[in-house]
Design a protein around this motif. Structure first.
Motif, PDB file in Angstrom:
ATOM      1  N   ILE A 185       0.814  -1.203   0.000  1.00 53.53           N
ATOM      2  CA  ILE A 185       0.000   0.000   0.000  1.00 53.53           C
ATOM      3  C   ILE A 185       0.856   1.264   0.000  1.00 53.53           C
ATOM      4  O   ILE A 185       0.414   2.327  -0.429  1.00 53.53           O
ATOM      5  CB  ILE A 185      -0.956   0.008   1.212  1.00 53.53           C
ATOM      6  CG1 ILE A 185      -2.020   1.100   1.062  1.00 53.53           C
ATOM      7  CG2 ILE A 185      -0.182   0.157   2.514  1.00 53.53           C
ATOM      8  CD1 ILE A 185      -3.103   1.063   2.133  1.00 53.53           C
ATOM      9  N   SER A 186       2.098   1.155   0.463  1.00 55.22           N
ATOM     10  CA  SER A 186       2.968   2.320   0.604  1.00 55.22           C
ATOM     11  C   SER A 186       3.607   2.704  -0.724  1.00 55.22           C
ATOM     12  O   SER A 186       4.302   1.893  -1.348  1.00 55.22           O
ATOM     13  CB  SER A 186       4.072   2.034   1.636  1.00 55.22           C
ATOM     14  OG  SER A 186       5.110   2.977   1.548  1.00 55.22           O
ATOM     15  N   TYR A 187       3.419   3.953  -1.145  1.00 51.70           N
ATOM     16  CA  TYR A 187       4.086   4.429  -2.358  1.00 51.70           C
ATOM     17  C   TYR A 187       5.605   4.398  -2.192  1.00 51.70           C
ATOM     18  O   TYR A 187       6.338   4.129  -3.150  1.00 51.70           O
ATOM     19  CB  TYR A 187       3.634   5.853  -2.702  1.00 51.70           C
ATOM     20  CG  TYR A 187       2.279   5.947  -3.350  1.00 51.70           C
ATOM     21  CD1 TYR A 187       1.976   5.223  -4.498  1.00 51.70           C
ATOM     22  CD2 TYR A 187       1.296   6.781  -2.825  1.00 51.70           C
ATOM     23  CE1 TYR A 187       0.729   5.320  -5.087  1.00 51.70           C
ATOM     24  CE2 TYR A 187       0.041   6.883  -3.418  1.00 51.70           C
ATOM     25  CZ  TYR A 187      -0.236   6.146  -4.550  1.00 51.70           C
ATOM     26  OH  TYR A 187      -1.468   6.240  -5.137  1.00 51.70           O
ATOM     27  N   SER A 222       4.710 -10.635  -9.857  1.00 47.67           N
ATOM     28  CA  SER A 222       3.997  -9.378 -10.082  1.00 47.67           C
ATOM     29  C   SER A 222       3.818  -8.663  -8.761  1.00 47.67           C
ATOM     30  O   SER A 222       3.985  -9.239  -7.687  1.00 47.67           O
ATOM     31  CB  SER A 222       2.635  -9.637 -10.735  1.00 47.67           C
ATOM     32  OG  SER A 222       1.813 -10.430  -9.879  1.00 47.67           O
ATOM     33  N   MET A 223       3.480  -7.370  -8.850  1.00 47.57           N
ATOM     34  CA  MET A 223       3.195  -6.560  -7.665  1.00 47.57           C
ATOM     35  C   MET A 223       1.858  -5.866  -7.864  1.00 47.57           C
ATOM     36  O   MET A 223       1.560  -5.368  -8.956  1.00 47.57           O
ATOM     37  CB  MET A 223       4.284  -5.517  -7.449  1.00 47.57           C
ATOM     38  CG  MET A 223       5.627  -6.074  -6.987  1.00 47.57           C
ATOM     39  SD  MET A 223       5.649  -6.541  -5.231  1.00 47.57           S
ATOM     40  CE  MET A 223       5.702  -4.921  -4.459  1.00 47.57           C
ATOM     41  N   SER A 224       1.060  -5.823  -6.807  1.00 40.47           N
ATOM     42  CA  SER A 224      -0.195  -5.083  -6.850  1.00 40.47           C
ATOM     43  C   SER A 224      -0.130  -3.932  -5.857  1.00 40.47           C
ATOM     44  O   SER A 224       0.552  -4.014  -4.830  1.00 40.47           O
ATOM     45  CB  SER A 224      -1.387  -5.987  -6.523  1.00 40.47           C
ATOM     46  OG  SER A 224      -1.425  -6.283  -5.137  1.00 40.47           O
ATOM     47  N   PHE A 244      -4.575  -4.083   1.280  1.00 41.38           N
ATOM     48  CA  PHE A 244      -4.748  -5.533   1.266  1.00 41.38           C
ATOM     49  C   PHE A 244      -6.179  -5.940   1.596  1.00 41.38           C
ATOM     50  O   PHE A 244      -6.751  -6.830   0.958  1.00 41.38           O
ATOM     51  CB  PHE A 244      -3.774  -6.169   2.264  1.00 41.38           C
ATOM     52  CG  PHE A 244      -4.007  -7.626   2.497  1.00 41.38           C
ATOM     53  CD1 PHE A 244      -3.774  -8.548   1.494  1.00 41.38           C
ATOM     54  CD2 PHE A 244      -4.468  -8.084   3.727  1.00 41.38           C
ATOM     55  CE1 PHE A 244      -3.994  -9.901   1.702  1.00 41.38           C
ATOM     56  CE2 PHE A 244      -4.684  -9.430   3.952  1.00 41.38           C
ATOM     57  CZ  PHE A 244      -4.454 -10.343   2.930  1.00 41.38           C
ATOM     58  N   CYS A 245      -6.780  -5.275   2.600  1.00 40.97           N
ATOM     59  CA  CYS A 245      -8.139  -5.639   3.021  1.00 40.97           C
ATOM     60  C   CYS A 245      -9.144  -5.448   1.898  1.00 40.97           C
ATOM     61  O   CYS A 245     -10.107  -6.206   1.768  1.00 40.97           O
ATOM     62  CB  CYS A 245      -8.576  -4.781   4.204  1.00 40.97           C
ATOM     63  SG  CYS A 245      -7.515  -4.862   5.630  1.00 40.97           S
ATOM     64  N   VAL A 246      -8.949  -4.415   1.095  1.00 41.33           N
ATOM     65  CA  VAL A 246      -9.891  -4.091   0.026  1.00 41.33           C
ATOM     66  C   VAL A 246      -9.610  -4.918  -1.222  1.00 41.33           C
ATOM     67  O   VAL A 246     -10.513  -5.517  -1.812  1.00 41.33           O
ATOM     68  CB  VAL A 246      -9.830  -2.585  -0.306  1.00 41.33           C
ATOM     69  CG1 VAL A 246     -10.748  -2.252  -1.482  1.00 41.33           C
ATOM     70  CG2 VAL A 246     -10.208  -1.753   0.919  1.00 41.33           C
ATOM     71  N   ILE A 271      -7.962  -0.511   6.027  1.00 40.94           N
ATOM     72  CA  ILE A 271      -7.295  -0.074   7.249  1.00 40.94           C
ATOM     73  C   ILE A 271      -7.667   1.354   7.630  1.00 40.94           C
ATOM     74  O   ILE A 271      -7.291   1.825   8.705  1.00 40.94           O
ATOM     75  CB  ILE A 271      -5.770  -0.197   7.125  1.00 40.94           C
ATOM     76  CG1 ILE A 271      -5.232   0.711   6.010  1.00 40.94           C
ATOM     77  CG2 ILE A 271      -5.353  -1.630   6.907  1.00 40.94           C
ATOM     78  CD1 ILE A 271      -3.727   0.785   5.992  1.00 40.94           C
ATOM     79  N   ALA A 272      -8.407   2.059   6.768  1.00 41.75           N
ATOM     80  CA  ALA A 272      -8.806   3.429   7.075  1.00 41.75           C
ATOM     81  C   ALA A 272     -10.052   3.497   7.945  1.00 41.75           C
ATOM     82  O   ALA A 272     -10.413   4.563   8.433  1.00 41.75           O
ATOM     83  CB  ALA A 272      -9.049   4.212   5.782  1.00 41.75           C
TER      84      ALA A 272
END
Length: 438
Positions: free
Chosen positions: A222-224, A293-295, A299-301, A380-381
């Motif tokens: 999730i982290s840029y 691959s990377m997404s 993660f939860c969504v 996580i928000a």
């Protein structure tokens, strides 16, 4: 994964962060945090210290300027090491700008703001654009950029192999053991048939190691900061030991000697593209570019919807589950994306990242109906958090239909970007468990 010989790449996926104003603002701050690494590290690392040093009584700073102390010489050495770290930070910035921002720019406008002497310097061209975009740099992003540079020591240096082996080897061994069980009942199965998910993939080393072992693997982050850095590491490093970093230099506390403080490390210890080409010659018929691959996303969504249902044979979480405000969301997502009989392999401590976080206030009261989102979409928000013990986490996993096949605590110790010569060392005794979806 893109071919490492490619000089540019397009970010794959449906989500375009540049199309969303809030995401664009955040991404620009992340890019600026890497671009500003050199300037801010010099200011906070040496400029402020020089000011404090010269504020000492003159007799004292004169004494400490001479051997065997030579404090001013040490600060000059620290400046050199900051410049070395900054080369990596600026490479991450350049790579990220090229992929996210450059395609959206008007080349004619860019030509009007870039001095001619910098026209062929990619970093200076992109820096000129950033100066014209009125980017608001978040202090949190500055800290993350600094941490991200240091994290290359753990994931992509030869010396970091000590920490990696203690955390990654149990994962790889579990995958290997499970594969042999599968092969015994299904003789035609190949490792490339086994799909593994790595949430919280960080700088991508575990993803790379699982791919190199022959499996099909997808990392999620999730982290840029981590996404940009991992993309550079996996796709755009030109050679082994391309960069030199000094991860412990800027922190001036708890060193036995200056030599300890100023130790440097070469990264990467392996060139991913070259290693996977060798693996292709001697291993699976399926190319690594098709197996890794990377997404991007929460993660939860991303992994708790119908499109991800029953996709993976294994999920490997390393130093990850304690990033959840509500760990139930993680358990639900793992259960959703795992196939029946699939393995969840977890290793890590429970340093709950969101412990006692403040609740929303004012207009931001946690009601996402105005945004067109349900509770399940907020990931996580969403408001609220809870901190569980290891026993409670394992009980929760069992409650959601997993069978615990192995559970160990206090068996081995490891650090996390730990300075082995520091007078202050943080040590984890992580929990390791294997759960199978029933």
């Amino acid at each position: 994964m893109q071919d490492p010989s490619m000089e540019t790449e397009e970010w794959q996926g449906d989500f375009n962060p540049m199309a969303d104003p809030d995401e664009r603002k955040h991404l620009l701050s992340v890019l600026e945090s890497f671009r500003s690494y050199r300037r801010l590290a010099h200011f906070n690392g040496t400029h402020v210290r020089r000011q404090a040093f010269y504020s000492l009584p003159s007799l004292h700073w004169t004494l400490l300027s001479q051997p065997p102390f030579s404090i001013l010489d040490s600060l000059s050495k620290l400046d050199d090491l900051i410049d070395s770290n900054a080369k990596l930070a600026e490479a991450i910035f350049t790579h990220g700008f090229r992929n996210f921002l450059a395609p959206t720019l008007d080349s004619e406008w860019v030509a009007t703001i870039v001095p001619e002497k910098y026209a062929h310097d990619e970093f200076e061209v992109y820096s000129a654009v950033m100066r014209h975009l009125d980017v608001q740099l978040s202090p949190n992003d500055v800290d993350k950029a600094r941490s991200c540079v240091n994290q290359f020591y753990r994931e992509w240096s030869a010396e970091g192999a000590v920490e990696r082996s203690r955390c990654f080897d149990p994962i790889l061994k579990t995958l290997e053991d499970d594969f042999h069980k599968r092969a015994a009942t299904s003789p035609g199965v190949q490792k490339s048939d086994i799909k593994v998910l790595v949430p919280g993939a960080g700088l991508g080393r575990l993803v790379f190691d699982i791919c190199r072992a022959g499996y099909c693997v997808e990392g999620n982050e999730i982290s840029y900061h981590e996404l940009l850095a991992s993309s550079l590491a996996l796709n755009h490093m030109e050679k082994v030991e391309q960069f030199t970093i000094a991860p412990f230099a800027i922190n001036c506390s708890n060193h036995v000697s200056r030599a300890d403080q100023f130790r440097t490390y070469k990264i990467p210890d392996v060139h991913p593209g070259s290693e996977l080409k060798k693996e292709k010659e001697n291993g699976p018929a399926v190319e690594a570019s098709e197996r890794m691959s990377m997404s991007m996303g929460d993660f939860c969504v991303v992994y708790n919807d119908k499109d991800s249902r029953d996709r993976f044979d294994a999920v490997a979480t390393v130093f990850f589950i304690d990033t959840a405000p509500n760990v139930i969301r993680y358990v639900e997502a793992v259960r959703n994306c795992l196939k029946q009989g699939g393995l969840w392999i977890n290793l890590g401590p429970l340093l709950w990242h969101h412990a006692s976080r403040g609740q929303p206030s004012g207009d931001d009261n946690g009601d996402d109906s105005k945004k067109g989102k349900s509770d399940a979409d907020t990931g996580i928000a969403e408001p609220g958090s809870v901190e569980l013990t290891d026993e409670e986490v394992v009980a929760l996993v069992e409650h959601f239909g997993f069978k615990i096949e192995k559970h160990e605590t206090g068996v081995f110790e490891t650090g996390y970007i730990s300075n082995s010569r520091s007078m202050l060392r943080s040590t984890y005794w992580p929990s390791f468990w294997i759960a199978r979806k029933q």
